[in-house]
Design a protein around this motif. Structure first.
Motif, short mmCIF file in Angstrom:
data_model
loop_
_atom_site.label_atom_id
_atom_site.label_comp_id
_atom_site.label_asym_id
_atom_site.label_seq_id
_atom_site.Cartn_x
_atom_site.Cartn_y
_atom_site.Cartn_z
N MET A 1 0.83 -1.17 0.00
CA MET A 1 0.00 0.00 0.00
C MET A 1 0.88 1.26 0.00
O MET A 1 1.87 1.33 0.71
CB MET A 1 -0.90 -0.01 1.24
CG MET A 1 -1.86 1.14 1.26
SD MET A 1 -3.10 0.89 2.53
CE MET A 1 -2.79 2.31 3.52
N ILE A 2 0.51 2.24 -0.80
CA ILE A 2 1.29 3.47 -0.92
C ILE A 2 0.73 4.53 0.03
O ILE A 2 -0.48 4.74 0.10
CB ILE A 2 1.24 3.98 -2.37
CG1 ILE A 2 1.97 3.00 -3.28
CG2 ILE A 2 1.86 5.37 -2.48
CD1 ILE A 2 1.85 3.32 -4.75
N LYS A 3 1.65 5.19 0.73
CA LYS A 3 1.26 6.28 1.63
C LYS A 3 2.12 7.50 1.30
O LYS A 3 3.35 7.40 1.21
CB LYS A 3 1.49 5.87 3.08
CG LYS A 3 1.08 6.94 4.07
CD LYS A 3 1.29 6.49 5.50
CE LYS A 3 0.87 7.60 6.44
NZ LYS A 3 1.11 7.28 7.83
N ASN A 12 17.21 9.78 6.99
CA ASN A 12 18.39 9.52 6.16
C ASN A 12 18.04 8.95 4.79
O ASN A 12 18.69 9.29 3.80
CB ASN A 12 19.37 8.59 6.89
CG ASN A 12 20.14 9.31 7.98
OD1 ASN A 12 20.28 10.53 7.93
ND2 ASN A 12 20.60 8.57 8.96
N GLU A 13 17.03 8.09 4.73
CA GLU A 13 16.63 7.53 3.43
C GLU A 13 16.14 8.63 2.49
O GLU A 13 16.46 8.62 1.30
CB GLU A 13 15.51 6.50 3.60
CG GLU A 13 15.93 5.19 4.20
CD GLU A 13 14.72 4.29 4.35
OE1 GLU A 13 14.40 3.58 3.38
OE2 GLU A 13 14.10 4.31 5.43
N VAL A 14 15.37 9.55 3.01
CA VAL A 14 14.84 10.65 2.21
C VAL A 14 16.00 11.54 1.76
O VAL A 14 16.08 11.93 0.59
CB VAL A 14 13.78 11.45 2.99
CG1 VAL A 14 13.35 12.69 2.23
CG2 VAL A 14 12.58 10.56 3.30
N ASP A 55 4.61 0.37 1.97
CA ASP A 55 4.83 -0.31 3.24
C ASP A 55 5.90 0.48 4.01
O ASP A 55 5.71 1.64 4.27
CB ASP A 55 5.17 -1.78 3.02
CG ASP A 55 4.01 -2.52 2.33
OD1 ASP A 55 2.84 -2.28 2.70
OD2 ASP A 55 4.28 -3.31 1.41
N SER A 56 7.03 -0.12 4.32
CA SER A 56 8.05 0.61 5.08
C SER A 56 9.21 1.07 4.19
O SER A 56 10.22 1.55 4.69
CB SER A 56 8.59 -0.27 6.21
OG SER A 56 9.21 -1.41 5.66
N GLN A 57 9.06 0.94 2.88
CA GLN A 57 10.14 1.32 1.95
C GLN A 57 9.87 2.68 1.32
O GLN A 57 8.75 2.95 0.86
CB GLN A 57 10.27 0.30 0.83
CG GLN A 57 10.78 -1.05 1.28
CD GLN A 57 11.02 -1.95 0.09
OE1 GLN A 57 10.34 -1.87 -0.92
NE2 GLN A 57 12.00 -2.83 0.22
#
Length: 154
Positions: A1-3, A12-14, A55-57
């Motif tokens: 699911m996209i959020k 840090n990922e962003v 999800d969490s990615q």
């Protein structure tokens, strides 16, 4: 699911995705023709930045800059490599268009590259009703840039 969520550019990922976006611009355009914003510039008050999560990615990011009370600019649209061709950019672009309409903007514009590497982005924007236009805001004519705009419903 996209959020899709408003992001304050602390994750840090962003930060890595935005840095990757800037590196990609450097590969295809000369320095004077790169209009992508770094982390600090994306934190300006006139810019709203969103991250997209599957999800969490981290799946992507994008921003909306207010040029004036009736005109917005799309900035820093990027899909994470692992999430290409999943519809992330389409979903985020629609989200940004909806936000621009909620704000009462009459026009939404963007600058993208003219090189072949930017062709998928130009096709995406065209499919949403954007069309090529003259340079807007503080932009100048540049062979490495394509300027696009879309009129929004009042």
């Amino acid at each position: 699911m996209i959020k899709i969520k408003r992001d304050h550019l602390m994750n840090n990922e962003v930060i890595e995705l935005v840095s990757s976006h800037l590196q990609g611009m450097n590969l295809h355009s000369p320095p004077e023709s790169i209009h992508a914003l770094n982390i600090e510039n994306l934190k300006q008050r006139d810019i709203t930045f969103w991250s997209v999560w599957e999800d969490s990615q981290l799946a992507g990011c994008g921003a909306l800059k207010e040029l004036d009370e009736h005109h917005g600019e799309i900035k820093s649209m990027r899909t994470a490599t692992a999430h290409l061709r999943k519809g992330i950019a389409k979903e985020l672009l629609q989200y940004i268009i909806n936000e621009a309409q909620k704000r009462g903007y009459r026009r939404l514009s963007l600058e993208t590259g003219s090189a072949s590497a930017f062709e998928p982005a130009r096709k995406l924007y065209t499919s949403f009703g954007f069309y090529e236009c003259e340079p807007f805001s503080t932009y100048k004519e540049d062979p490495y840039s394509v300027f696009m705009t879309k009129k929004l419903n009042d």
